[in-house]
Write a protein that holds these residues in place. Sequence first.
Motif, PDB file in Angstrom:
ATOM      1  N   ASN A 131      15.893 -15.298   8.172  1.00 55.39           N
ATOM      2  CA  ASN A 131      17.158 -15.953   8.522  1.00 55.39           C
ATOM      3  C   ASN A 131      18.062 -16.160   7.309  1.00 55.39           C
ATOM      4  OD1 ASN A 131      16.646 -16.141  11.298  1.00 55.39           O
ATOM      5  ND2 ASN A 131      15.460 -18.023  11.036  1.00 55.39           N
ATOM      6  N   ALA A 132      17.487 -16.075   6.111  1.00 56.17           N
ATOM      7  CA  ALA A 132      18.286 -16.227   4.888  1.00 56.17           C
ATOM      8  C   ALA A 132      18.671 -14.888   4.279  1.00 56.17           C
ATOM      9  CB  ALA A 132      17.506 -17.049   3.858  1.00 56.17           C
ATOM     10  N   ALA A 133      18.115 -13.791   4.831  1.00 58.90           N
ATOM     11  CA  ALA A 133      18.316 -12.462   4.236  1.00 58.90           C
ATOM     12  C   ALA A 133      19.517 -11.750   4.857  1.00 58.90           C
ATOM     13  CB  ALA A 133      17.060 -11.625   4.407  1.00 58.90           C
ATOM     14  N   ASP A 134      19.876 -10.623   4.253  1.00 57.86           N
ATOM     15  CA  ASP A 134      20.993  -9.813   4.746  1.00 57.86           C
ATOM     16  C   ASP A 134      20.522  -8.579   5.502  1.00 57.86           C
ATOM     17  OD1 ASP A 134      23.486 -11.167   3.594  1.00 57.86           O
ATOM     18  OD2 ASP A 134      22.156 -11.024   1.855  1.00 57.86           O
ATOM     19  N   PHE A 135      19.426  -7.983   5.072  1.00 59.75           N
ATOM     20  CA  PHE A 135      18.836  -6.902   5.873  1.00 59.75           C
ATOM     21  C   PHE A 135      17.393  -6.671   5.464  1.00 59.75           C
ATOM     22  CE2 PHE A 135      21.166  -4.761   2.441  1.00 59.75           C
ATOM     23  CZ  PHE A 135      20.308  -3.764   1.984  1.00 59.75           C
ATOM     24  N   PHE A 136      16.685  -6.002   6.357  1.00 55.55           N
ATOM     25  CA  PHE A 136      15.268  -5.689   6.189  1.00 55.55           C
ATOM     26  C   PHE A 136      15.150  -4.259   5.681  1.00 55.55           C
ATOM     27  CE2 PHE A 136      11.140  -4.197   7.834  1.00 55.55           C
ATOM     28  CZ  PHE A 136      10.302  -5.240   7.479  1.00 55.55           C
ATOM     29  N   CYS A 137      14.140  -4.001   4.872  1.00 58.95           N
ATOM     30  CA  CYS A 137      13.941  -2.645   4.349  1.00 58.95           C
ATOM     31  C   CYS A 137      12.446  -2.366   4.231  1.00 58.95           C
ATOM     32  CB  CYS A 137      14.618  -2.498   2.990  1.00 58.95           C
ATOM     33  SG  CYS A 137      14.475  -0.847   2.256  1.00 58.95           S
ATOM     34  N   LEU A 138      11.991  -1.348   4.934  1.00 60.48           N
ATOM     35  CA  LEU A 138      10.602  -0.890   4.790  1.00 60.48           C
ATOM     36  C   LEU A 138      10.609   0.619   4.930  1.00 60.48           C
ATOM     37  CD1 LEU A 138       7.703  -1.802   4.314  1.00 60.48           C
ATOM     38  CD2 LEU A 138       7.395  -1.884   6.789  1.00 60.48           C
ATOM     39  N   THR A 139      10.288   1.296   3.835  1.00 59.03           N
ATOM     40  CA  THR A 139      10.479   2.744   3.750  1.00 59.03           C
ATOM     41  C   THR A 139       9.127   3.456   3.719  1.00 59.03           C
ATOM     42  OG1 THR A 139      10.685   2.490   1.347  1.00 59.03           O
ATOM     43  CG2 THR A 139      12.720   2.537   2.645  1.00 59.03           C
ATOM     44  N   ALA A 140       8.503   3.547   4.895  1.00 53.87           N
ATOM     45  CA  ALA A 140       7.188   4.177   5.002  1.00 53.87           C
ATOM     46  C   ALA A 140       7.224   5.589   4.432  1.00 53.87           C
ATOM     47  CB  ALA A 140       6.745   4.201   6.463  1.00 53.87           C
ATOM     48  N   ALA A 141       6.114   5.981   3.808  1.00 52.75           N
ATOM     49  CA  ALA A 141       6.024   7.281   3.145  1.00 52.75           C
ATOM     50  C   ALA A 141       4.914   8.114   3.771  1.00 52.75           C
ATOM     51  CB  ALA A 141       5.743   7.089   1.655  1.00 52.75           C
ATOM     52  N   PRO A 142       5.045   9.450   3.750  1.00 48.23           N
ATOM     53  CA  PRO A 142       3.950  10.301   4.229  1.00 48.23           C
ATOM     54  C   PRO A 142       2.686  10.008   3.434  1.00 48.23           C
ATOM     55  CG  PRO A 142       5.955  11.587   3.850  1.00 48.23           C
ATOM     56  CD  PRO A 142       6.196  10.232   3.271  1.00 48.23           C
ATOM     57  N   ASP A 143       1.549   9.987   4.135  1.00 45.13           N
ATOM     58  CA  ASP A 143       0.280   9.652   3.497  1.00 45.13           C
ATOM     59  C   ASP A 143      -0.698  10.807   3.693  1.00 45.13           C
ATOM     60  OD1 ASP A 143      -2.157   8.591   2.666  1.00 45.13           O
ATOM     61  OD2 ASP A 143      -1.702   6.592   3.398  1.00 45.13           O
ATOM     62  N   PRO A 144      -1.120  11.455   2.600  1.00 44.50           N
ATOM     63  CA  PRO A 144      -2.026  12.595   2.732  1.00 44.50           C
ATOM     64  C   PRO A 144      -3.379  12.231   3.335  1.00 44.50           C
ATOM     65  CG  PRO A 144      -1.790  11.944   0.419  1.00 44.50           C
ATOM     66  CD  PRO A 144      -0.752  11.201   1.189  1.00 44.50           C
ATOM     67  N   GLY A 197       3.754  -9.813   1.509  1.00 47.53           N
ATOM     68  CA  GLY A 197       2.581  -9.105   2.013  1.00 47.53           C
ATOM     69  C   GLY A 197       1.445  -9.120   1.004  1.00 47.53           C
ATOM     70  N   PRO A 198       0.218  -9.007   1.498  1.00 47.89           N
ATOM     71  CA  PRO A 198      -0.943  -9.005   0.601  1.00 47.89           C
ATOM     72  C   PRO A 198      -1.059  -7.698  -0.161  1.00 47.89           C
ATOM     73  CG  PRO A 198      -1.639  -8.569   2.853  1.00 47.89           C
ATOM     74  CD  PRO A 198      -0.166  -8.864   2.921  1.00 47.89           C
ATOM     75  N   ASP A 199      -1.851  -7.718  -1.217  1.00 47.24           N
ATOM     76  CA  ASP A 199      -2.076  -6.511  -2.014  1.00 47.24           C
ATOM     77  C   ASP A 199      -2.931  -5.508  -1.251  1.00 47.24           C
ATOM     78  OD1 ASP A 199      -0.663  -7.699  -4.008  1.00 47.24           O
ATOM     79  OD2 ASP A 199      -2.377  -8.082  -5.314  1.00 47.24           O
ATOM     80  N   GLY A 200      -2.622  -4.229  -1.481  1.00 50.58           N
ATOM     81  CA  GLY A 200      -3.445  -3.144  -0.961  1.00 50.58           C
ATOM     82  C   GLY A 200      -4.246  -2.517  -2.079  1.00 50.58           C
ATOM     83  N   GLU A 201      -4.158  -1.180  -2.234  1.00 53.34           N
ATOM     84  CA  GLU A 201      -4.934  -0.490  -3.259  1.00 53.34           C
ATOM     85  C   GLU A 201      -4.572  -1.024  -4.648  1.00 53.34           C
ATOM     86  OE1 GLU A 201      -3.413   2.753  -0.300  1.00 53.34           O
ATOM     87  OE2 GLU A 201      -2.554   1.075  -1.404  1.00 53.34           O
ATOM     88  N   ALA A 202      -5.597  -1.361  -5.421  1.00 53.02           N
ATOM     89  CA  ALA A 202      -5.377  -2.012  -6.718  1.00 53.02           C
ATOM     90  C   ALA A 202      -4.553  -1.141  -7.664  1.00 53.02           C
ATOM     91  CB  ALA A 202      -6.723  -2.367  -7.354  1.00 53.02           C
ATOM     92  N   THR A 216       0.849  -1.180   0.000  1.00 53.22           N
ATOM     93  CA  THR A 216       0.000   0.000   0.000  1.00 53.22           C
ATOM     94  C   THR A 216       0.891   1.238   0.000  1.00 53.22           C
ATOM     95  OG1 THR A 216      -1.846   1.078   1.155  1.00 53.22           O
ATOM     96  CG2 THR A 216      -0.161   0.060   2.531  1.00 53.22           C
ATOM     97  N   ARG A 217       0.386   2.344  -0.475  1.00 55.29           N
ATOM     98  CA  ARG A 217       1.219   3.522  -0.703  1.00 55.29           C
ATOM     99  C   ARG A 217       1.967   3.965   0.546  1.00 55.29           C
ATOM    100  NH1 ARG A 217       1.857   6.910  -4.609  1.00 55.29           N
ATOM    101  NH2 ARG A 217       0.183   5.930  -5.785  1.00 55.29           N
ATOM    102  N   ARG A 218       1.319   3.960   1.696  1.00 53.53           N
ATOM    103  CA  ARG A 218       1.976   4.506   2.887  1.00 53.53           C
ATOM    104  C   ARG A 218       3.127   3.626   3.384  1.00 53.53           C
ATOM    105  NH1 ARG A 218       0.385   3.001   8.163  1.00 53.53           N
ATOM    106  NH2 ARG A 218      -1.150   1.318   8.260  1.00 53.53           N
ATOM    107  N   LYS A 219       3.206   2.374   2.907  1.00 49.57           N
ATOM    108  CA  LYS A 219       4.324   1.519   3.285  1.00 49.57           C
ATOM    109  C   LYS A 219       5.571   1.799   2.444  1.00 49.57           C
ATOM    110  CE  LYS A 219       2.136  -0.757   6.502  1.00 49.57           C
ATOM    111  NZ  LYS A 219       2.519  -0.668   7.939  1.00 49.57           N
ATOM    112  N   GLY A 220       5.404   2.535   1.339  1.00 49.14           N
ATOM    113  CA  GLY A 220       6.551   3.069   0.613  1.00 49.14           C
ATOM    114  C   GLY A 220       7.327   2.101  -0.257  1.00 49.14           C
ATOM    115  N   HIS A 221       6.680   1.039  -0.746  1.00 51.85           N
ATOM    116  CA  HIS A 221       7.398   0.123  -1.647  1.00 51.85           C
ATOM    117  C   HIS A 221       7.941   0.857  -2.882  1.00 51.85           C
ATOM    118  CE1 HIS A 221       4.820  -2.599   0.721  1.00 51.85           C
ATOM    119  NE2 HIS A 221       5.707  -3.523   0.485  1.00 51.85           N
ATOM    120  N   HIS A 222       7.190   1.849  -3.339  1.00 55.75           N
ATOM    121  CA  HIS A 222       7.624   2.583  -4.533  1.00 55.75           C
ATOM    122  C   HIS A 222       8.938   3.323  -4.283  1.00 55.75           C
ATOM    123  CE1 HIS A 222       5.285   5.390  -2.093  1.00 55.75           C
ATOM    124  NE2 HIS A 222       5.832   6.400  -2.746  1.00 55.75           N
TER     125      HIS A 222
END
Length: 397
Positions: free
Chosen positions: A274-287, A236-241, A207-213
């Motif tokens: 346990n198989a990864a090197d680091f976690f990344c989640l870049t939350a974004a401001p949400d109007p 993760g599951p899909d958010g806004e289509a 979803t947009r506020r989670k900042g995948h883009h």
Amino acid sequence: MNILMLTSEFSPAQGGIGTYAREMATAATALGANVTVAAPAYMANAANDDDTLPFPVRRFHGGLHSSRDVPAKIALAREMIRAGKYDIIHSADWPFFIPVALARGLTSARLLMTVHGTEINEVQTPLKRLAIWTSGAFAGRTEIVANSSYTRDLFTRNFPAQSRRTKAVSLGVADFWFRKGRLRAETRRVLGIAEERIIIVSVARITRRKGHHLTLAALNTLPEELRKRITWLVIGPDGEADYVNALRSIVGVTDCDVRLLGALPDEAIRDIYNAADFFCLTAAPDPSGRVEGFGLVYLEAAACGLPCVATEIGGVPDAVIADSSGLLVAPNVIAIAEAITKLAQDTRMREVLAAGATTHARALSWERCAAETYGLPREAVNHRAVRPLDETMKITA
């Protein structure tokens, strides 16, 4: 101590509030409290696993909350409060704030209401504020528990009269995430990912506020040699289509290895951590006003020994300690790309931050959270300060 918890989200539904309700009830039970949970039934088989829980669950008709459910929740709260002798009535999320407030005359119990962030902004419309004022939801002897210092400050700015009875209690992480599952090499073999590749993992609804883009755009700015060494696993599951479709379109033309894995069970997520090197989640401001009040996934990844790249937004700085358990940067592509580059190229930095992440996660148990929230006795927790990165290793963004 007898506790009644009312929540509009619970297993088997996935999400932060459902996790909070289940883990808090489990931890309070382990600390000696008698906990009863009222939770939605969702569907006919929703209660199949309730017998495995260490506390009773009363399922009520319904699923995701709707304003049409308010009268039924008012009746439910009154019925359960009248029928039992409770020391604490806990509204685990906002749909039960008004129902519990309207039933306060039926009990002398402490009234607790947990605020998670987004709902504070969502109740600022004149009609909703009128409903809160009329019901006295935050008045009288009501105590407010915020899931982070950010959420506490947001609440007291909007409801300053309640600042005296508001406290922040950081969320916890379950022992499950510290346990080792499948070996790193085996998980990589199953996924078809070579040992020398850098695996970045994200876990959140798309979803947009989670900042995948933002993460995807940052990956696309990396030098070609580095970009082609990275595999980004998106869980993760899909958010806004429209947002999901746009993201998929960009993924389809990038030369970075990006895999959208959809929703996965916790066991599979832990194996991937346990198989990864680091976690990344870049939350974004949400109007829209939706905010990241805390971010349980950062702690869960930390418990598995993963450092984080995260954006300094909302309550994320309570979940990720800057330069100690992860890199906190501004929510823009350049800053995120620089942080990803640092962690991808610097094995020593990953090791230092991984150790800090594990220490931070161990300090934030659900038993601590329940003890602080309910006033249950527990041995003092040593909130040892996590050692920050050396000055020479710090990132500037």
